[in-house]
Design an enzyme around this catalytic site. Structure first.
Site, PDB file in Angstrom:
ATOM      1  N   HIS A  59      -2.040  -2.424  -9.528  1.00 36.42           N
ATOM      2  CA  HIS A  59      -2.983  -1.788  -8.616  1.00 36.42           C
ATOM      3  C   HIS A  59      -4.219  -2.651  -8.531  1.00 36.42           C
ATOM      4  O   HIS A  59      -4.627  -3.241  -9.534  1.00 36.42           O
ATOM      5  CB  HIS A  59      -3.356  -0.390  -9.120  1.00 36.42           C
ATOM      6  CG  HIS A  59      -3.988   0.444  -8.065  1.00 36.42           C
ATOM      7  ND1 HIS A  59      -5.335   0.378  -7.783  1.00 36.42           N
ATOM      8  CD2 HIS A  59      -3.460   1.331  -7.202  1.00 36.42           C
ATOM      9  CE1 HIS A  59      -5.595   1.200  -6.791  1.00 36.42           C
ATOM     10  NE2 HIS A  59      -4.485   1.786  -6.412  1.00 36.42           N
ATOM     11  N   ASP A  70       2.925   5.714  -7.001  1.00 33.24           N
ATOM     12  CA  ASP A  70       4.139   5.631  -6.179  1.00 33.24           C
ATOM     13  C   ASP A  70       5.404   5.499  -6.999  1.00 33.24           C
ATOM     14  O   ASP A  70       6.497   5.751  -6.509  1.00 33.24           O
ATOM     15  CB  ASP A  70       4.043   4.435  -5.226  1.00 33.24           C
ATOM     16  CG  ASP A  70       2.976   4.655  -4.199  1.00 33.24           C
ATOM     17  OD1 ASP A  70       2.843   5.796  -3.768  1.00 33.24           O
ATOM     18  OD2 ASP A  70       2.278   3.703  -3.844  1.00 33.24           O
ATOM     19  N   HIS A 112       0.867  -1.190   0.000  1.00 34.56           N
ATOM     20  CA  HIS A 112       0.000   0.000   0.000  1.00 34.56           C
ATOM     21  C   HIS A 112       0.901   1.236   0.000  1.00 34.56           C
ATOM     22  O   HIS A 112       1.653   1.458  -0.936  1.00 34.56           O
ATOM     23  CB  HIS A 112      -0.935  -0.112   1.224  1.00 34.56           C
ATOM     24  CG  HIS A 112      -2.061   0.853   1.294  1.00 34.56           C
ATOM     25  ND1 HIS A 112      -2.438   1.654   0.250  1.00 34.56           N
ATOM     26  CD2 HIS A 112      -2.927   1.167   2.323  1.00 34.56           C
ATOM     27  CE1 HIS A 112      -3.476   2.401   0.602  1.00 34.56           C
ATOM     28  NE2 HIS A 112      -3.785   2.116   1.867  1.00 34.56           N
TER      29      HIS A 112
HETATM   30  N1  ACO Z   1       5.237  -7.261 -10.251  1.00 35.95           N
HETATM   31  C1  ACO Z   1       5.089  -8.500 -10.817  1.00 35.95           C
HETATM   32  N2  ACO Z   1       3.933  -9.163 -10.865  1.00 35.95           N
HETATM   33  C2  ACO Z   1       2.856  -8.566 -10.323  1.00 35.95           C
HETATM   34  C3  ACO Z   1       2.921  -7.283  -9.741  1.00 35.95           C
HETATM   35  C4  ACO Z   1       4.166  -6.620  -9.711  1.00 35.95           C
HETATM   36  N3  ACO Z   1       4.284  -5.419  -9.159  1.00 35.95           N
HETATM   37  N4  ACO Z   1       1.701  -6.944  -9.281  1.00 35.95           N
HETATM   38  C5  ACO Z   1       0.884  -7.966  -9.562  1.00 35.95           C
HETATM   39  N5  ACO Z   1       1.578  -8.953 -10.202  1.00 35.95           N
HETATM   40  C6  ACO Z   1       1.029 -10.217 -10.727  1.00 35.95           C
HETATM   41  C7  ACO Z   1       0.747 -11.193  -9.590  1.00 35.95           C
HETATM   42  O1  ACO Z   1       1.852 -12.034  -9.344  1.00 35.95           O
HETATM   43  C8  ACO Z   1      -0.449 -11.943 -10.134  1.00 35.95           C
HETATM   44  O2  ACO Z   1       0.010 -12.913 -11.040  1.00 35.95           O
HETATM   45  P1  ACO Z   1      -0.811 -14.327 -11.204  1.00 35.95           P
HETATM   46  O3  ACO Z   1      -2.174 -13.957 -11.663  1.00 35.95           O
HETATM   47  O4  ACO Z   1      -0.009 -15.065 -12.220  1.00 35.95           O
HETATM   48  O5  ACO Z   1      -0.780 -14.969  -9.838  1.00 35.95           O
HETATM   49  C9  ACO Z   1      -1.213 -10.906 -10.937  1.00 35.95           C
HETATM   50  O6  ACO Z   1      -0.229  -9.908 -11.332  1.00 35.95           O
HETATM   51  C10 ACO Z   1      -2.330 -10.223 -10.161  1.00 35.95           C
HETATM   52  O7  ACO Z   1      -1.737  -9.690  -8.972  1.00 35.95           O
HETATM   53  P2  ACO Z   1      -2.427  -9.658  -7.558  1.00 35.95           P
HETATM   54  O8  ACO Z   1      -1.353  -9.616  -6.530  1.00 35.95           O
HETATM   55  O9  ACO Z   1      -3.439 -10.766  -7.463  1.00 35.95           O
HETATM   56  O10 ACO Z   1      -3.193  -8.296  -7.641  1.00 35.95           O
HETATM   57  P3  ACO Z   1      -3.786  -7.501  -6.442  1.00 35.95           P
HETATM   58  O11 ACO Z   1      -4.863  -6.657  -7.002  1.00 35.95           O
HETATM   59  O12 ACO Z   1      -4.133  -8.406  -5.318  1.00 35.95           O
HETATM   60  O13 ACO Z   1      -2.540  -6.621  -5.929  1.00 35.95           O
HETATM   61  C11 ACO Z   1      -0.974  -4.874  -5.639  1.00 35.95           C
HETATM   62  C12 ACO Z   1      -2.346  -5.310  -6.255  1.00 35.95           C
HETATM   63  C13 ACO Z   1      -0.923  -5.274  -4.162  1.00 35.95           C
HETATM   64  C14 ACO Z   1      -0.868  -3.377  -5.732  1.00 35.95           C
HETATM   65  C15 ACO Z   1       0.150  -5.581  -6.439  1.00 35.95           C
HETATM   66  O14 ACO Z   1       0.059  -5.217  -7.796  1.00 35.95           O
HETATM   67  C16 ACO Z   1       1.535  -5.228  -5.885  1.00 35.95           C
HETATM   68  O15 ACO Z   1       1.979  -5.837  -4.913  1.00 35.95           O
HETATM   69  N6  ACO Z   1       2.248  -4.216  -6.508  1.00 35.95           N
HETATM   70  C17 ACO Z   1       3.530  -3.787  -6.040  1.00 35.95           C
HETATM   71  C18 ACO Z   1       3.387  -2.898  -4.811  1.00 35.95           C
HETATM   72  C19 ACO Z   1       2.831  -1.524  -5.142  1.00 35.95           C
HETATM   73  O16 ACO Z   1       3.294  -0.841  -6.041  1.00 35.95           O
HETATM   74  N7  ACO Z   1       1.831  -1.101  -4.345  1.00 35.95           N
HETATM   75  C20 ACO Z   1       1.242   0.225  -4.470  1.00 35.95           C
HETATM   76  C21 ACO Z   1      -0.223   0.141  -4.701  1.00 35.95           C
HETATM   77  S1  ACO Z   1      -0.839   1.759  -5.069  1.00 35.95           S
HETATM   78  C22 ACO Z   1      -1.049   2.541  -3.585  1.00 35.95           C
HETATM   79  O17 ACO Z   1      -1.172   1.989  -2.521  1.00 35.95           O
HETATM   80  C23 ACO Z   1      -1.031   4.010  -3.692  1.00 35.95           C
END
Ligand code: ACO
Length: 427
Positions: free
Chosen positions: A306, A363, A265
């Site tokens: 996201h 971010d 987050h």
């Molecule tokens: N890098 C590589 N792979 C990713 C990333 C990433 N940053 N984000 C998601 N994926 C992949 C996951 O591994 C998943 O793959 P799968 O379907 O093969 O298992 C798929 O994309 C879907 O990802 P989820 O984690 O299920 O998506 P969710 O909606 O639950 O998570 C989140 C969203 C937490 C933001 C995630 O994208 C992440 O961890 N990103 C990196 C951290 C980040 O930048 N957070 C900031 C969010 S914005 C904010 O708070 C202002």
């Protein structure tokens, strides 16, 4: 809201009629309330399909990448408004008139100082404590300092608390930084704008008059606006859930700060800079992209993806523009920006990121701007918390001003069935 019906058919049970509400914008919502008492629960871990409340504050369309606060687009607000005006809009639902704005700004300025005794509270922390740890503790402690305004049923109390929190967060955040670097706390200056005052308290010293760059103050104000609210995200939902038990608003905001801290987050902006440091050079990008795609590797590209946006985060587009403006005006040639842009280019053309609709989020760029301003990485999430406080308080206030219930989800139990206790000597 117009009402349609959905019929839930479950084998061996009578059909259940559920209301379907059509919101003013966005997708229809099925009201599962009638399931209460029917021996059926809905199951939605991570709340990916659940509307937890009704709200009039912020609207997001993640498919097209749209963000509206009280109907106004984030792009318009970021280019034509300022943070305190956006605060007024989030809290009151309308943009202020010129007189209302003047009164709001002057009220905020009159609450920027914190209780003098609060500085002794800081001294209980280790100097090397993470500023978010200090922020959680200090904000939670505010209820002990401002106990005169914690009657949540009193709208006047709620208003004064909102003003106090918006006014004091920059002071508290800057004190976290000054404490860590061992410099004297700086008192706020009410002749300065909100963002100028924050930069003064961060970088000023009692030895000389602060010189605040208008470019940096503008960039700071934009960062505040872009993080002001984002509907029912993890930290805002935490504030609402804590508030639903009747806890005082300072305690609720401290809960929100804790939820924001995580790298999935608000902690992501700090994690982006740490990741860029780890990648180190453009020549290593391919290796890290491969790590991000490898299911066996826990590495994720920080600042990408996201929960709601499956298109470009509109805040990221504004922040990207701001990032270039700031670096150009400051004449900073940051190799990290070059690395970030190359990473963005490679990730955006990679089929893995394209198929999963993983775009850079807000971010990804905010960290670059903050480091150009001279803010240390450990303070990034603190600045996010400062900016988001208005969103948290607007949502908390919206909930408390309307009929609400304590938030109490249920579960899909998959543990042991009932069994008899066996004394330790017989196990
Ligand atoms: N890098 C590589 N792979 C990713 C990333 C990433 N940053 N984000 C998601 N994926 C992949 C996951 O591994 C998943 O793959 P799968 O379907 O093969 O298992 C798929 O994309 C879907 O990802 P989820 O984690 O299920 O998506 P969710 O909606 O639950 O998570 C989140 C969203 C937490 C933001 C995630 O994208 C992440 O961890 N990103 C990196 C951290 C980040 O930048 N957070 C900031 C969010 S914005 C904010 O708070 C202002």
């Amino acid at each position: 809201m117009t009402e349609k019906k959905a019929i839930l058919k479950v084998d061996g049970r009578e059909d259940i009629a559920l209301s379907v509400y059509s919101p003013s914008l966005g997708q229809d919502v099925v009201d599962v309330g009638p399931l209460t008492g029917s021996q059926l629960f809905t199951f939605d871990p991570g709340f990916t399909s659940t509307a937890s409340c009704e709200s009039k504050i912020t609207y997001i369309d993640g498919e097209v990448g749209k963000l509206l606060h009280r109907g106004y687009s984030i792009e318009e607000l970021a280019s034509q408004s300022d943070y305190l005006e956006v605060c007024f809009l989030l809290l009151h639902g309308e943009l202020p008139s010129a007189e209302e704005k003047e009164l709001f700004v002057s009220t905020i300025k009159n609450h920027t100082m914190v209780h003098e005794q609060l500085q002794f509270f800081y001294r209980g922390f280790r100097r090397d404590a993470h500023p978010m740890a200090v922020m959680c503790g200090v904000v939670g402690a505010l209820s002990a300092f401002y106990h005169d305004s914690t009657d949540i049923k009193n709208p006047k109390h709620r208003e004064i608390t909102a003003m106090r929190l918006i006014a004091k967060m920059p002071t508290i955040a800057a004190m976290c930084y000054k404490y860590a670097v061992g410099q004297p706390f700086m008192y706020p200056r009410n002749d300065l704008s909100y963002s100028e005052n924050f930069l003064h308290m961060m970088f000023g010293t009692p030895c000389e008059e602060s010189k605040i760059s208008p470019t940096l103050a503008k960039a700071m104000d934009r960062i505040f606006i872009l993080h002001a609210d984002h509907e029912q995200n993890a930290s805002t939902s935490t504030v609402r859930l804590a508030g639903s038990s009747g806890a005082n608003p300072f305690a609720c905001i401290a809960a929100g700060i804790s939820a924001l801290w995580g790298p999935a987050h608000g902690g992501a902006n700090e994690a982006v800079l740490n990741m860029l440091d780890e990648i180190g050079d453009v020549s290593n990008i391919e290796k890290y992209i491969a790590k991000a795609k490898d299911k066996q590797d826990p590495f994720k590209l920080m600042g990408f993806g996201h929960r709601v946006y499956k298109n470009y985060d509109p805040r990221a587009s504004v922040m990207r523009e701001s990032c270039h403006e700031v670096l150009k005006e400051l004449g900073v040639n940051d190799p990290k920006l070059e690395l970030a842009l190359k990473l963005e280019e490679i990730a955006l053309s990679d089929p893995y990121f394209k198929e999963k609709k993983l775009f850079p989020n807000v971010d990804f760029y905010s960290g670059i701007i903050l480091s150009a301003i001279g803010i240390p990485t450990s303070m990034f999430t603190v600045i996010f918390a400062l900016s988001r406080t208005v969103g948290w308080i607007a949502h908390w206030n919206e909930m408390i001003s309307n009929p609400y219930k304590i938030g109490r989800p249920r579960q899909l139990y998959t543990g042991a069935t009932e069994r008899s206790f066996i004394p330790a000597d017989k196990r």
